[in-house]
Design a protein around this motif. Structure first.
Motif, PDB file in Angstrom:
ATOM      1  N   PHE A   1       0.594  -1.168  -0.149  1.00 25.50           N
ATOM      2  CA  PHE A   1       0.322   0.367  -0.272  1.00 25.50           C
ATOM      3  C   PHE A   1       1.397   1.639   0.085  1.00 25.50           C
ATOM      4  O   PHE A   1       1.940   1.229   1.145  1.00 25.50           O
ATOM      5  N   ARG A   2       0.963   1.617  -1.266  1.00 24.73           N
ATOM      6  CA  ARG A   2       1.369   3.569  -0.843  1.00 24.73           C
ATOM      7  C   ARG A   2       2.625   3.141  -0.824  1.00 24.73           C
ATOM      8  O   ARG A   2       3.445   3.727   0.417  1.00 24.73           O
ATOM      9  N   GLY A   3       3.294   2.235  -1.829  1.00 23.49           N
ATOM     10  CA  GLY A   3       5.098   2.105  -1.429  1.00 23.49           C
ATOM     11  C   GLY A   3       5.519   1.164   0.337  1.00 23.49           C
ATOM     12  O   GLY A   3       6.702   1.365   0.061  1.00 23.49           O
ATOM     13  N   GLY A   4       4.761   0.590   0.788  1.00 21.05           N
ATOM     14  CA  GLY A   4       5.444  -0.251   1.722  1.00 21.05           C
ATOM     15  C   GLY A   4       4.683  -1.703   2.061  1.00 21.05           C
ATOM     16  O   GLY A   4       3.692  -1.513   1.077  1.00 21.05           O
ATOM     17  N   THR A   5       5.732  -2.193   2.468  1.00 23.96           N
ATOM     18  CA  THR A   5       4.445  -3.394   1.972  1.00 23.96           C
ATOM     19  C   THR A   5       4.852  -3.845   3.848  1.00 23.96           C
ATOM     20  O   THR A   5       5.469  -3.603   4.528  1.00 23.96           O
ATOM     21  N   TYR A   6       2.837  -4.984   4.045  1.00 26.67           N
ATOM     22  CA  TYR A   6       2.745  -5.073   5.181  1.00 26.67           C
ATOM     23  C   TYR A   6       2.069  -6.400   5.622  1.00 26.67           C
ATOM     24  O   TYR A   6       1.293  -6.583   4.649  1.00 26.67           O
ATOM     25  N   CYS A   7       2.934  -7.286   6.407  1.00 23.09           N
ATOM     26  CA  CYS A   7       2.491  -8.664   6.512  1.00 23.09           C
ATOM     27  C   CYS A   7       1.497  -9.113   8.118  1.00 23.09           C
ATOM     28  O   CYS A   7       1.850  -7.800   9.222  1.00 23.09           O
ATOM     29  N   SER A   8       1.001  -9.773   8.121  1.00 21.24           N
ATOM     30  CA  SER A   8      -0.123  -9.789   8.746  1.00 21.24           C
ATOM     31  C   SER A   8       0.158 -11.316   8.844  1.00 21.24           C
ATOM     32  O   SER A   8      -0.148 -11.656   7.915  1.00 21.24           O
ATOM     33  N   GLN A   9      -0.364 -12.094   9.888  1.00 23.48           N
ATOM     34  CA  GLN A   9      -0.812 -13.543  10.294  1.00 23.48           C
ATOM     35  C   GLN A   9      -2.241 -13.529  11.014  1.00 23.48           C
ATOM     36  O   GLN A   9      -2.376 -13.203  12.214  1.00 23.48           O
ATOM     37  N   VAL A  10      -3.377 -14.181  10.433  1.00 26.71           N
ATOM     38  CA  VAL A  10      -4.194 -15.106  10.957  1.00 26.71           C
ATOM     39  C   VAL A  10      -4.633 -15.978  11.102  1.00 26.71           C
ATOM     40  O   VAL A  10      -4.342 -16.548   9.979  1.00 26.71           O
TER      41      VAL A  10
END
Length: 96
Positions: free
Chosen positions: A10-19
């Motif tokens: 999103f908008r140049g960033g990379t974000y990780c989540s686990q669910v």
């Protein structure tokens, strides 16, 4: 329940989540809960964008697409007034 890893750009960033989720179709709903919790850590993300994402996720025809030559990997994207979220969803393991 299975563990899924969501890699969001999103908008140049990379974000990780686990669910944990019953299936890939419910993963995005669990992921939104992570966004609501962690929104201060994601640049440009606010309540308005989260509301827009919720409307898209709960809308019709917005299911992740399985990548045809890979196992347990899906893709989806969502548009918001402030950018596009591109999601890679990976089933990280079998039932825990």
């Amino acid at each position: 329940m299975d563990l899924f890893t969501i890699i969001a750009e999103f908008r140049g960033g990379t974000y990780c989540s686990q669910v944990y989720s019953e299936d890939v179709f419910s993963v995005q709903k669990e992921w939104i809960k992570c966004l609501e919790r962690d929104k201060k850590e994601i640049k440009f993300l606010g309540d308005k964008i989260i509301s827009e994402l919720i409307l898209e996720i709960y809308g019709e025809n917005n299911q992740p697409t399985k990548l045809s030559t890979l196992n347990n990997i899906w893709y989806n994207q969502f548009s918001s007034s402030n950018g596009i979220f591109r999601l890679n969803i990976v089933k990280t393991n079998d039932q825990i």
